[in-house]
Design a protein around this motif. Structure first.
Motif, PDB file in Angstrom:
ATOM      1  N   GLN A 448       0.681  -1.328  -0.044  1.00 51.20           N
ATOM      2  CA  GLN A 448      -0.004   0.135  -0.154  1.00 51.20           C
ATOM      3  C   GLN A 448       0.658   1.261  -0.229  1.00 51.20           C
ATOM      4  OE1 GLN A 448      -3.309  -0.438  -0.153  1.00 51.20           O
ATOM      5  NE2 GLN A 448      -2.384  -2.468  -0.528  1.00 51.20           N
ATOM      6  N   LYS A 449       2.057   1.398   0.934  1.00 54.32           N
ATOM      7  CA  LYS A 449       2.671   2.341   1.044  1.00 54.32           C
ATOM      8  C   LYS A 449       4.150   2.166   1.023  1.00 54.32           C
ATOM      9  CE  LYS A 449      -0.866   4.807   3.693  1.00 54.32           C
ATOM     10  NZ  LYS A 449      -1.071   5.415   4.975  1.00 54.32           N
ATOM     11  N   GLN A 450       4.690   1.994   0.012  1.00 53.40           N
ATOM     12  CA  GLN A 450       6.116   1.276  -0.103  1.00 53.40           C
ATOM     13  C   GLN A 450       7.220   2.251   0.135  1.00 53.40           C
ATOM     14  OE1 GLN A 450       6.713  -1.366  -3.429  1.00 53.40           O
ATOM     15  NE2 GLN A 450       4.579  -1.597  -3.882  1.00 53.40           N
ATOM     16  N   ASP A 451       6.833   3.489  -0.084  1.00 55.54           N
ATOM     17  CA  ASP A 451       7.901   4.517   0.210  1.00 55.54           C
ATOM     18  C   ASP A 451       7.816   5.140   1.599  1.00 55.54           C
ATOM     19  OD1 ASP A 451       8.522   4.551  -2.396  1.00 55.54           O
ATOM     20  OD2 ASP A 451       7.072   5.951  -3.186  1.00 55.54           O
ATOM     21  N   ASP A 452       6.866   4.898   2.352  1.00 63.32           N
ATOM     22  CA  ASP A 452       6.717   5.081   3.892  1.00 63.32           C
ATOM     23  C   ASP A 452       7.346   4.011   4.675  1.00 63.32           C
ATOM     24  OD1 ASP A 452       5.699   5.821   6.509  1.00 63.32           O
ATOM     25  OD2 ASP A 452       3.781   6.410   5.778  1.00 63.32           O
ATOM     26  N   ILE A 453       8.582   4.437   5.073  1.00 59.75           N
ATOM     27  CA  ILE A 453       9.526   3.403   5.776  1.00 59.75           C
ATOM     28  C   ILE A 453       8.661   3.164   7.093  1.00 59.75           C
ATOM     29  CG2 ILE A 453      11.235   3.883   4.539  1.00 59.75           C
ATOM     30  CD1 ILE A 453      12.440   5.400   6.854  1.00 59.75           C
ATOM     31  N   PHE A 455       5.364   3.044   7.993  1.00 59.13           N
ATOM     32  CA  PHE A 455       4.352   2.192   7.829  1.00 59.13           C
ATOM     33  C   PHE A 455       4.871   0.851   7.330  1.00 59.13           C
ATOM     34  CE2 PHE A 455       1.194   0.047   5.314  1.00 59.13           C
ATOM     35  CZ  PHE A 455       0.008  -0.068   6.139  1.00 59.13           C
ATOM     36  N   GLN A 456       5.932   0.886   6.763  1.00 63.66           N
ATOM     37  CA  GLN A 456       6.438  -0.392   6.363  1.00 63.66           C
ATOM     38  C   GLN A 456       6.961  -1.211   7.591  1.00 63.66           C
ATOM     39  OE1 GLN A 456       7.430  -1.871   2.778  1.00 63.66           O
ATOM     40  NE2 GLN A 456       5.502  -0.572   2.415  1.00 63.66           N
ATOM     41  N   ARG A 457       7.640  -0.399   8.372  1.00 63.07           N
ATOM     42  CA  ARG A 457       7.953  -1.062   9.507  1.00 63.07           C
ATOM     43  C   ARG A 457       6.910  -1.397  10.474  1.00 63.07           C
ATOM     44  NH1 ARG A 457      11.681   1.391  14.594  1.00 63.07           N
ATOM     45  NH2 ARG A 457       9.832   2.573  14.984  1.00 63.07           N
ATOM     46  N   TYR A 458       6.076  -0.624  10.617  1.00 60.61           N
ATOM     47  CA  TYR A 458       4.941  -0.817  11.545  1.00 60.61           C
ATOM     48  C   TYR A 458       4.156  -2.224  11.188  1.00 60.61           C
ATOM     49  CZ  TYR A 458       0.301  -0.642  13.875  1.00 60.61           C
ATOM     50  OH  TYR A 458      -0.778  -0.689  14.550  1.00 60.61           O
ATOM     51  N   ILE A 460       5.565  -4.721   9.088  1.00 63.48           N
ATOM     52  CA  ILE A 460       6.465  -5.805   9.426  1.00 63.48           C
ATOM     53  C   ILE A 460       6.620  -6.121  11.147  1.00 63.48           C
ATOM     54  CG2 ILE A 460       8.962  -6.551   9.507  1.00 63.48           C
ATOM     55  CD1 ILE A 460       9.366  -4.986   6.887  1.00 63.48           C
ATOM     56  N   GLY A 461       6.589  -5.018  11.825  1.00 68.28           N
ATOM     57  CA  GLY A 461       6.514  -5.289  13.251  1.00 68.28           C
ATOM     58  C   GLY A 461       5.302  -6.269  13.533  1.00 68.28           C
ATOM     59  N   SER A 462       4.379  -5.633  12.966  1.00 63.62           N
ATOM     60  CA  SER A 462       2.945  -6.403  13.281  1.00 63.62           C
ATOM     61  C   SER A 462       2.938  -7.899  12.681  1.00 63.62           C
ATOM     62  CB  SER A 462       1.641  -5.865  12.319  1.00 63.62           C
ATOM     63  OG  SER A 462       1.491  -4.722  12.959  1.00 63.62           O
ATOM     64  N   LEU A 463       3.864  -8.250  11.585  1.00 64.17           N
ATOM     65  CA  LEU A 463       3.815  -9.998  11.462  1.00 64.17           C
ATOM     66  C   LEU A 463       4.675 -10.459  12.350  1.00 64.17           C
ATOM     67  CD1 LEU A 463       4.629  -9.317   7.504  1.00 64.17           C
ATOM     68  CD2 LEU A 463       2.736 -10.842   8.502  1.00 64.17           C
ATOM     69  N   LEU A 464       5.847  -9.824  12.824  1.00 66.10           N
ATOM     70  CA  LEU A 464       6.791 -10.263  13.793  1.00 66.10           C
ATOM     71  C   LEU A 464       5.977 -10.528  14.991  1.00 66.10           C
ATOM     72  CD1 LEU A 464       9.768  -8.415  13.022  1.00 66.10           C
ATOM     73  CD2 LEU A 464       9.451 -10.936  13.000  1.00 66.10           C
ATOM     74  N   SER A 465       5.192  -9.679  15.686  1.00 68.83           N
ATOM     75  CA  SER A 465       4.353  -9.682  16.885  1.00 68.83           C
ATOM     76  C   SER A 465       3.212 -10.449  16.912  1.00 68.83           C
ATOM     77  CB  SER A 465       4.303  -8.106  17.437  1.00 68.83           C
ATOM     78  OG  SER A 465       3.362  -7.642  16.581  1.00 68.83           O
ATOM     79  N   ASN A 466       2.265 -10.127  15.957  1.00 67.50           N
ATOM     80  CA  ASN A 466       1.092 -10.911  15.718  1.00 67.50           C
ATOM     81  C   ASN A 466       1.078 -12.493  15.368  1.00 67.50           C
ATOM     82  OD1 ASN A 466      -0.937  -8.965  16.940  1.00 67.50           O
ATOM     83  ND2 ASN A 466       0.336  -7.691  15.125  1.00 67.50           N
ATOM     84  N   THR A 467       1.734 -12.416  14.025  1.00 64.83           N
ATOM     85  CA  THR A 467       1.748 -13.646  13.207  1.00 64.83           C
ATOM     86  C   THR A 467       2.834 -14.629  13.835  1.00 64.83           C
ATOM     87  OG1 THR A 467       0.973 -12.671  11.214  1.00 64.83           O
ATOM     88  CG2 THR A 467       2.096 -14.694  11.067  1.00 64.83           C
ATOM     89  N   GLU A 614      16.845  -2.769   9.806  1.00 60.21           N
ATOM     90  CA  GLU A 614      17.320  -1.885   8.600  1.00 60.21           C
ATOM     91  C   GLU A 614      16.378  -0.769   8.466  1.00 60.21           C
ATOM     92  OE1 GLU A 614      17.938  -1.765   3.881  1.00 60.21           O
ATOM     93  OE2 GLU A 614      17.492  -3.867   4.941  1.00 60.21           O
ATOM     94  N   LEU A 615      14.858  -0.891   8.612  1.00 56.73           N
ATOM     95  CA  LEU A 615      14.070   0.180   8.626  1.00 56.73           C
ATOM     96  C   LEU A 615      14.298   0.902   9.849  1.00 56.73           C
ATOM     97  CD1 LEU A 615      11.130  -1.549   7.209  1.00 56.73           C
ATOM     98  CD2 LEU A 615      12.127   0.221   5.999  1.00 56.73           C
ATOM     99  N   THR A 616      14.666   0.372  10.962  1.00 53.34           N
ATOM    100  CA  THR A 616      14.803   1.124  12.254  1.00 53.34           C
ATOM    101  C   THR A 616      15.897   2.145  12.063  1.00 53.34           C
ATOM    102  OG1 THR A 616      13.598  -0.534  13.826  1.00 53.34           O
ATOM    103  CG2 THR A 616      15.182   1.102  14.723  1.00 53.34           C
ATOM    104  N   GLU A 617      16.959   1.560  11.426  1.00 59.93           N
ATOM    105  CA  GLU A 617      18.309   2.378  11.379  1.00 59.93           C
ATOM    106  C   GLU A 617      17.772   3.620  10.146  1.00 59.93           C
ATOM    107  OE1 GLU A 617      21.005  -0.598   9.932  1.00 59.93           O
ATOM    108  OE2 GLU A 617      21.253  -1.313  12.318  1.00 59.93           O
ATOM    109  N   GLN A 618      17.077   3.180   9.158  1.00 56.31           N
ATOM    110  CA  GLN A 618      16.923   4.164   8.175  1.00 56.31           C
ATOM    111  C   GLN A 618      16.115   5.350   8.928  1.00 56.31           C
ATOM    112  OE1 GLN A 618      14.907   2.713   4.787  1.00 56.31           O
ATOM    113  NE2 GLN A 618      16.379   1.008   4.626  1.00 56.31           N
TER     114      GLN A 618
END
Length: 622
Positions: A448-453, A455-458, A460-467, A614-618
């Protein structure tokens, strides 16, 4: 999805009574029965079918045709019970304090116990039938092949008719450990309010319940608040530790006794037999995860620690969001659109089912006093599914929702192709469709928002925490602990409440090492899940998610070795319980007998952790 960049948490309100919940947030059970009277009338029909089933004429198996007639009547009987059982059982879960709902559930249980003791003779008669007749019955009507083959495999472990009948008659008593646990947890375990000092030194009081803690408090970004909630929650759990330990150990001893009675070499063999999974594969699964997943999850814990400015990670911090300043509030209507869009690739029929599920109120979204925590999907044969969850408007709820839709879609497809007796897949495979749906949702959101890092981290974080953390890690740690309990009981050792705490602590410390502090409150987490009363269920989450990850990778990459992967996956769903887990996964090119498959899945999880780092560092550089 409404996004904000500041996290504020208003004082939560006490949960409403069930009668005060808006209708649109509840499921519509009238699709099953218009009134409770209709439910009781169907129970009477089941009684009549049981009379027919146990008649001398019906049980005289002289040829293949007589076997088929018996199976067809038996199937009709079980379908009635499937429908009535969902109506009584699922409804009882929405309010454990409602005496009418609880009495109806007990009425069903006691009636079924009586009827099953009457109809036990059906399976016994089939198991004692000449194998030639059974083979001829398969040739006469192939739809019963899977069921009859399974029945023959059970024959060596079958007891006499008298003993089997007695065990079925005793089922309400044998089920008491689970029922007592649920009553203790959801009806009797009230939690006192707890206090937290805010940054200005003011003391605030908050209500506490199982639902409030598991749905909101344990993932609250405020460390002092989250830890205070965990401490208060654990304190109340500890007050019931001996009662719940007694329930659990009674359950385990019961399973050990039944395993011995039936002639199994161990309680593990007894519990895995129905799953069609060998003990070696079960053990390898648990050992492989401990040796390969611990390291990337420790990196994930350290990332959470750094991102949230936590001095020392404790067990109470593991569900903190990766980005406490990014909040995505999702309405039910928005969630519906996300689910429909994410699952479109599964075809028009599947997507139409998802749309129907919302318009026909298959869901119970409400939060109310006495409601069961977590989520589940009840799927009566020949009817649509009913899904229970508690909606808090968080993105994590959407992952839970699409997870349960995966179960609904599985049984919807299986019901189109399989008879009732071959409808349910092995427990080993049961979580694959649901967790695959979660990955498809995550992938959809990331597009949905490939340029919004942020949102991207959010996401991926949801996949890690929820899934992965919830479905893979949490339930895996349950499974590891559970195996140690069964090993002890299988070896003739009597366990105490303190032994259970110690075994849980050892499991958590082995996995998290010195990355996460494991205190005495953390050891109480074995008291929180009903999975321990459902046999070797907990490990099937990581098993199913491993399958789902492999399938997702194929769907995402358009695997050139199998251009029809979607059609193959739908064929797997429609196969239901007609094949073993290994046979089902082979249909989509996944080999679950090779631990390399699980190791590759763990590699995928590790890649997600790397992406989050990586997204966190960016973000920090920006």
């Amino acid at each position: 999805m409404n996004q904000t960049t500041a996290h504020t948490t208003a004082k939560p309100q006490a949960l409403p009574l069930r009668k005060d919940v808006p209708t649109h947030l509840t499921w519509d059970m009238t699709a099953l029965y218009a009134t409770p009277d209709d439910f009781y009338a169907e129970l009477e029909q089941a009684s009549q079918l049981a009379e027919q089933l146990s008649s001398t004429q019906m049980l005289s198996l002289s040829n293949a045709a007589s076997i088929i007639r018996l199976l067809e009547l038996y199937e009709r009987y079980l379908i009635v019970l499937s429908k009535a059982g969902t109506y009584a059982g699922a409804q009882s879960a929405v309010d454990m304090t409602d005496s009418e709902l609880q009495i109806r559930a007990r009425d069903f249980d006691s009636t079924v116990a009586k009827l099953n003791s009457q109809t036990t003779i059906v399976l016994q008669t089939l198991k004692q039938a000449d194998e030639t007749l059974l083979t001829q019955a398969i040739d006469l009507n192939a739809k019963y092949k899977a069921f009859l083959s399974d029945l023959l495999a059970q024959k060596p472990y079958t007891l006499s008719l008298e003993v089997e009948t007695a065990l079925v008659s005793l089922s309400p008593v044998l089920d008491l450990p689970y029922n007592n646990y649920e009553q203790c947890k959801l009806a009797d375990m009230s939690f006192p309010d707890f206090e937290v000092n805010d940054s200005e030194g003011n003391t605030k009081t908050y209500p506490l319940s199982f639902s409030a803690f598991e749905n909101e408090y344990e993932s609250d970004p405020r460390t002092d608040f989250r830890r205070a909630a965990f401490k208060a929650f654990s304190s109340r759990l500890r007050q019931s530790q001996h009662t719940i330990a007694s329930d659990y150990l009674t359950q385990v001893k019961k399973e050990k006794i039944l395993a011995d009675m039936r002639g199994f070499d161990s309680v593990f063999d007894y519990l895995l037999h129905e799953q069609k999974v060998p003990r070696a594969m079960y053990d390898e699964h648990i050992d492989t995860i401990m040796s390969h997943l611990a390291e990337p999850m420790r990196r994930y814990a350290r990332l959470l620690q750094t991102a949230n400015g936590i001095e020392q990670m404790s067990f109470a911090d593991l569900k903190v969001p990766l980005d406490a300043n990014f909040v995505a509030k999702v309405s039910i209507d928005e969630a519906r659109d996300y689910c429909v869009d994410a699952l479109t690739l599964l075809g028009d029929d599947y997507t139409a089912m998802v749309k129907r599920s919302f318009s026909e109120r298959w869901y119970d979204f409400a939060q109310n006093q006495g409601k069961s925590t977590g989520g589940f999907c009840a799927s009566p044969y020949g009817e649509h599914s009913y899904i229970l969850l508690s909606w808090t408007e968080n993105l994590g709820d959407v992952f839970t929702l699409i997870h349960e839709i995966g179960h609904a879609g599985h049984f919807y497809n299986a019901g189109q192709q399989q008879n009732y007796l071959s409808y349910e897949p092995s427990l080993y495979f049961i979580e694959a469709p649901s967790t695959c749906n979660e990955l498809l949702l995550g992938h959809h959101l990331l597009q949905q928002k490939q340029d919004d890092i942020t949102f991207q981290r959010y996401v991926i974080g949801s996949l890690l925490s929820n899934t992965y953390y919830h479905n893979f890690v949490t339930h895996y740690l349950e499974a590891h602990f559970q195996r140690e309990v069964y090993r002890a009981v299988d070896g003739g050792k009597n366990l105490s409440t303190e032994d259970l705490h110690a075994l849980k602590k050892t499991t958590l410390q082995e996995f998290w090492g010195d990355t996460v502090e494991i205190d005495d409150d953390a050891t109480l987490t074995w008291m929180r899940q009903p999975h321990y009363y459902l046999g070797l269920y907990s490990y099937t989450y990581s098993a199913g998610l491993s399958i789902a990850t492999q399938l997702f990778k194929k769907l995402r990459s358009g695997d050139s070795l199998n251009d029809n992967i979607i059609d193959d996956w739908l064929a797997v769903l429609r196969a239901g319980g007609s094949k073993t887990p290994a046979e089902l996964t082979q249909m989509v090119g996944v080999d679950i007998t090779d631990k390399a498959t699980l190791i590759d899945t763990i590699g995928f999880i590790s890649e997600l952790v790397d992406q989050a780092v990586e997204l966190t560092e960016q973000m920090q550089e920006g």
